[in-house]
Motif scaffolding. Structure first.
Motif, PDB file in Angstrom:
ATOM      1  N   ARG A 144       0.834  -1.213   0.000  1.00 18.55           N
ATOM      2  CA  ARG A 144       0.000   0.000   0.000  1.00 18.55           C
ATOM      3  C   ARG A 144       0.865   1.258   0.000  1.00 18.55           C
ATOM      4  NH1 ARG A 144      -3.259  -1.637   5.322  1.00 18.55           N
ATOM      5  NH2 ARG A 144      -1.154  -2.333   5.784  1.00 18.55           N
ATOM      6  N   MET A 145       0.320   2.294  -0.598  1.00 13.52           N
ATOM      7  CA  MET A 145       0.888   3.625  -0.422  1.00 13.52           C
ATOM      8  C   MET A 145       0.192   4.252   0.772  1.00 13.52           C
ATOM      9  SD  MET A 145       1.166   4.926  -4.331  1.00 13.52           S
ATOM     10  CE  MET A 145      -0.271   4.058  -4.886  1.00 13.52           C
ATOM     11  N   TYR A 146       0.844   5.164   1.427  1.00 14.31           N
ATOM     12  CA  TYR A 146       0.196   5.783   2.578  1.00 14.31           C
ATOM     13  C   TYR A 146       0.726   7.185   2.811  1.00 14.31           C
ATOM     14  CZ  TYR A 146       4.471   3.979   4.796  1.00 14.31           C
ATOM     15  OH  TYR A 146       5.774   3.669   5.091  1.00 14.31           O
ATOM     16  N   LEU A 147      -0.098   7.947   3.504  1.00 15.05           N
ATOM     17  CA  LEU A 147       0.290   9.283   3.935  1.00 15.05           C
ATOM     18  C   LEU A 147       0.330   9.288   5.455  1.00 15.05           C
ATOM     19  CD1 LEU A 147      -1.966  11.440   1.578  1.00 15.05           C
ATOM     20  CD2 LEU A 147       0.448  10.847   1.264  1.00 15.05           C
ATOM     21  N   GLY A 148       1.059  10.248   6.009  1.00 13.31           N
ATOM     22  CA  GLY A 148       1.124  10.276   7.462  1.00 13.31           C
ATOM     23  C   GLY A 148       1.567  11.621   7.989  1.00 13.31           C
ATOM     24  N   VAL A 149       1.379  11.775   9.278  1.00 19.69           N
ATOM     25  CA  VAL A 149       1.913  12.933   9.987  1.00 19.69           C
ATOM     26  C   VAL A 149       2.692  12.408  11.185  1.00 19.69           C
ATOM     27  CG1 VAL A 149       0.079  14.511   9.296  1.00 19.69           C
ATOM     28  CG2 VAL A 149      -0.187  13.195  11.385  1.00 19.69           C
ATOM     29  N   GLN A 150       3.654  13.193  11.624  1.00 20.18           N
ATOM     30  CA  GLN A 150       4.408  12.767  12.794  1.00 20.18           C
ATOM     31  C   GLN A 150       4.744  13.971  13.666  1.00 20.18           C
ATOM     32  OE1 GLN A 150       9.068  12.601  11.762  1.00 20.18           O
ATOM     33  NE2 GLN A 150       7.938  10.860  10.963  1.00 20.18           N
ATOM     34  N   ALA A 151       4.830  13.728  14.959  1.00 23.94           N
ATOM     35  CA  ALA A 151       5.218  14.761  15.914  1.00 23.94           C
ATOM     36  C   ALA A 151       6.240  14.165  16.867  1.00 23.94           C
ATOM     37  CB  ALA A 151       4.004  15.264  16.677  1.00 23.94           C
ATOM     38  N   THR A 152       7.237  14.948  17.227  1.00 22.94           N
ATOM     39  CA  THR A 152       8.228  14.475  18.199  1.00 22.94           C
ATOM     40  C   THR A 152       8.410  15.535  19.276  1.00 22.94           C
ATOM     41  OG1 THR A 152      10.137  15.430  17.056  1.00 22.94           O
ATOM     42  CG2 THR A 152       9.475  13.213  16.405  1.00 22.94           C
ATOM     43  N   LEU A 153       8.774  15.047  20.448  1.00 24.39           N
ATOM     44  CA  LEU A 153       9.099  15.907  21.579  1.00 24.39           C
ATOM     45  C   LEU A 153      10.427  15.447  22.142  1.00 24.39           C
ATOM     46  CD1 LEU A 153       5.693  15.857  23.487  1.00 24.39           C
ATOM     47  CD2 LEU A 153       6.658  17.795  22.277  1.00 24.39           C
ATOM     48  N   GLY A 154      11.385  16.346  22.293  1.00 26.54           N
ATOM     49  CA  GLY A 154      12.660  15.971  22.878  1.00 26.54           C
ATOM     50  C   GLY A 154      13.772  15.974  21.859  1.00 26.54           C
ATOM     51  N   GLU A 155      14.996  15.812  22.355  1.00 26.00           N
ATOM     52  CA  GLU A 155      16.176  15.885  21.499  1.00 26.00           C
ATOM     53  C   GLU A 155      16.817  14.513  21.311  1.00 26.00           C
ATOM     54  OE1 GLU A 155      16.477  19.585  19.835  1.00 26.00           O
ATOM     55  OE2 GLU A 155      17.993  18.018  19.675  1.00 26.00           O
ATOM     56  N   THR A 156      17.626  14.111  22.288  1.00 28.89           N
ATOM     57  CA  THR A 156      18.337  12.832  22.166  1.00 28.89           C
ATOM     58  C   THR A 156      17.402  11.664  22.439  1.00 28.89           C
ATOM     59  OG1 THR A 156      20.333  13.936  22.933  1.00 28.89           O
ATOM     60  CG2 THR A 156      20.334  11.522  22.976  1.00 28.89           C
ATOM     61  N   LEU A 157      16.671  11.798  23.545  1.00 36.17           N
ATOM     62  CA  LEU A 157      15.667  10.794  23.887  1.00 36.17           C
ATOM     63  C   LEU A 157      14.329  11.513  23.939  1.00 36.17           C
ATOM     64  CD1 LEU A 157      15.029   7.881  24.926  1.00 36.17           C
ATOM     65  CD2 LEU A 157      15.343   8.780  27.229  1.00 36.17           C
ATOM     66  N   GLY A 158      13.337  10.993  23.288  1.00 32.55           N
ATOM     67  CA  GLY A 158      12.079  11.734  23.273  1.00 32.55           C
ATOM     68  C   GLY A 158      10.883  10.881  22.939  1.00 32.55           C
TER      69      GLY A 158
END
Lengths: 359, 160
Positions: free
Chosen positions: B35-49
């Motif tokens: 399948r093809m897919y779209l997505g969004v992502q969010a991250t919090l933090g630098e080295t470990l997050g």
């Protein structure tokens, strides 16, 4: 340092949140490989009646996992012994034996949410007392069964909820059975205008507005003596020629209702005889809701006049305790497939069912 | 539902006090249903997050807008990442449980925690934006085995 502490707290929150989901239906990633050298039987016993339906409760295969399908197998009027396991079933997709996992529905989904969709128009005035009594007795039976059941009631005519009566609230969202019984006792039948009523609209209204519990089995019980309005019928013309003051334009076809419910909910129908006959076998008329019952794994009970219908015939408690989910992987292309399930119980009872499914 | 709102509130409040990124991506499964897919992502933090990815499979990029507008069920992967920075380049690994959520009814189901989402990626800083390329799979850790199906995805993100 503060940030690291915050991260640990947040990670713990994620773990607690996910752990709280432990009672929801889940997919096990360890489906056995397809058995080799196993071919579909040419003859098989037919001691027990089975029904098959696609279970779409988890309807998106996670990315980067092999495709899998879930089929709900229900036994009608038969409760398999407790020691039933995968060895008692054979599953074939397009004639090819499948490795599969077996889960008892009652172990993964013990709650049941029931919505009564009740036609309260004038033509139901003869039946309404029997309908109310049937529902109340059914609800009392539910309470005694020990099921974790919640009940909703949606009275309807051409409008949903009905506009010919003023109930408070206009419809009852999922509530304790005793509350639903009290609400049902207040229903009255009158008004309605033309013969068809808006059954499809009522089912879809409930489907979209009821506060379904996330891990419940979802059941509709539709009680009516009339056919249903549907998108494109002559409802608007009727209201115009009869001086209707509130525009009415049926928003759903039967196919849209079936598409919405199939795999997610089961609809049973109590059809009062008149327009409906127990001798009918063709439910394909666009105004005939009985096809929804057939295509969602439910069935039709016929009611005559003011008689009380024994809703315990639906056998909800039995259906829950005798239903299984079969999960198997498929490497077949998207399309319609023939699924066959064979049962050979520890008590010697046999049964099989074959159906066409699209996935 | 209440738990989810509390969880999202905690994430939102934390985002204010920590470095965060928000990105969009597109990808394709190599194997499985391809399948093809779209997505969004969010991250919090630098080295470990912490990170959250949300995915929605589509049948084609041409019909993506129409399919996204009627999307009801998403895959949501909330997890932890560990990253190593080399100048403007960051290498990272991400592990998470897999949650399937109906965003209309807020129903959700969790794939048993014996099966996890694994992801490795490289991110290039381009001013306030970053471009990233990632490979994903699902795996079981005891005994360790991947699903045998992999996905490759790329996208851009904005840092805060």
């Amino acid at each position: 340092m503060k940030r690291k502490i915050l991260l640990v707290v947040l990670a713990a929150a994620v773990v607690v949140f996910l752990a709280s989901c432990s009672n929801v239906p889940t997919f096990s990633g360890s489906i056995p490989k397809d058995p080799k050298g196993l071919s579909e039987p040419t003859s098989w016993g037919n001691d027990v009646q089975m029904s098959l339906s696609v279970d779409k409760t988890l309807s998106l295969t996670p990315l980067a996992l092999q495709d899998y399908n879930r089929i709900k197998v229900s036994f009608l009027g038969y409760t398999p012994p407790d020691d039933v396991n995968e060895d008692n079933f054979m599953v074939f997709e397009d004639g090819k034996a499948q490795g599969f996992l077996l889960e008892k529905v009652s172990k993964v989904r013990s709650k049941v949410d029931i919505v009564f969709i009740v036609d309260v128009t004038g033509s139901m005035s003869e039946e309404i007392d029997g309908v109310k009594s049937s529902i109340i007795k059914f609800i009392e039976g539910l309470e005694k069964s020990g099921l974790d059941a919640k009940v909703a009631v949606v009275p309807y005519d051409d409008y949903v909820p009905t506009k010919d009566h003023e109930y408070s609230p206009p419809w009852l969202n999922l509530s304790n059975p005793s509350v639903a019984a009290d609400y049902t006792g207040k229903l009255m039948a009158s008004g309605g205008g033309d013969f068809p009523e808006n059954a499809y609209g009522a089912v879809m209204y409930a489907w979209k507005n009821v506060s379904w519990r996330s891990d419940s089995q979802r059941v509709f019980i539709l009680l009516t003596d009339a056919s249903s309005h549907y998108k494109g019928d002559s409802a608007w013309k009727y209201w115009k020629t009869h001086g209707g003051t509130q525009p009415f334009d049926p928003p759903y076809t039967k196919e849209e209702v079936i598409s919405s419910l199939s795999g997610y909910a089961t609809l049973y129908m109590v059809a009062s005889t008149g327009w409906y006959s127990s001798y009918d076998t063709d439910f394909s008329d666009p105004a005939d809701p009985r096809e929804i019952a057939v295509k969602t794994g439910g069935f039709v009970i016929y009611q005559s006049g003011s008689e009380e219908v024994d809703l315990s015939k639906i056998g909800l408690a039995e259906a829950i305790s005798s239903s299984y989910i079969i999960t198997f992987e498929s490497d077949s292309p998207v399309g319609t497939h023939t699924i066959s399930v064979y049962y050979d119980g520890p008590d010697g009872k046999k049964g099989h069912q074959t159906t066409q499914m699209s996935y | 539902m209440r738990k989810l709102l509390v969880f999202l509130a905690v994430i939102s409040i934390t985002a204010i006090s920590m470095s965060a990124t928000l990105g969009v991506m597109a990808g394709k499964e190599l194997g499985g249903r391809e399948r093809m897919y779209l997505g969004v992502q969010a991250t919090l933090g630098e080295t470990l997050g912490l990170g959250v990815d949300a995915y929605y499979p589509i049948s084609s990029f041409e019909s993506a807008a129409e399919e996204i507008s009627s999307a009801q069920i998403l895959e949501i992967d909330p997890g932890l990442f560990l990253s190593l920075r080399f100048s403007d380049t960051k290498l990272y690994a991400f592990v998470s449980p897999i949650v399937i959520m109906n965003i209309q009814t807020m129903d959700y189901q969790v794939v048993p925690l014996s099966t996890l989402r694994g992801k490795i990626g490289v991110r290039f800083k381009l001013g306030a934006f970053s471009a990233f390329v990632e490979g994903i799979t699902a795996f079981q850790y005891s005994p360790f085995a991947t699903s045998g199906v992999y996905g490759v995805q790329g996208g851009v993100s904005l840092g805060f």
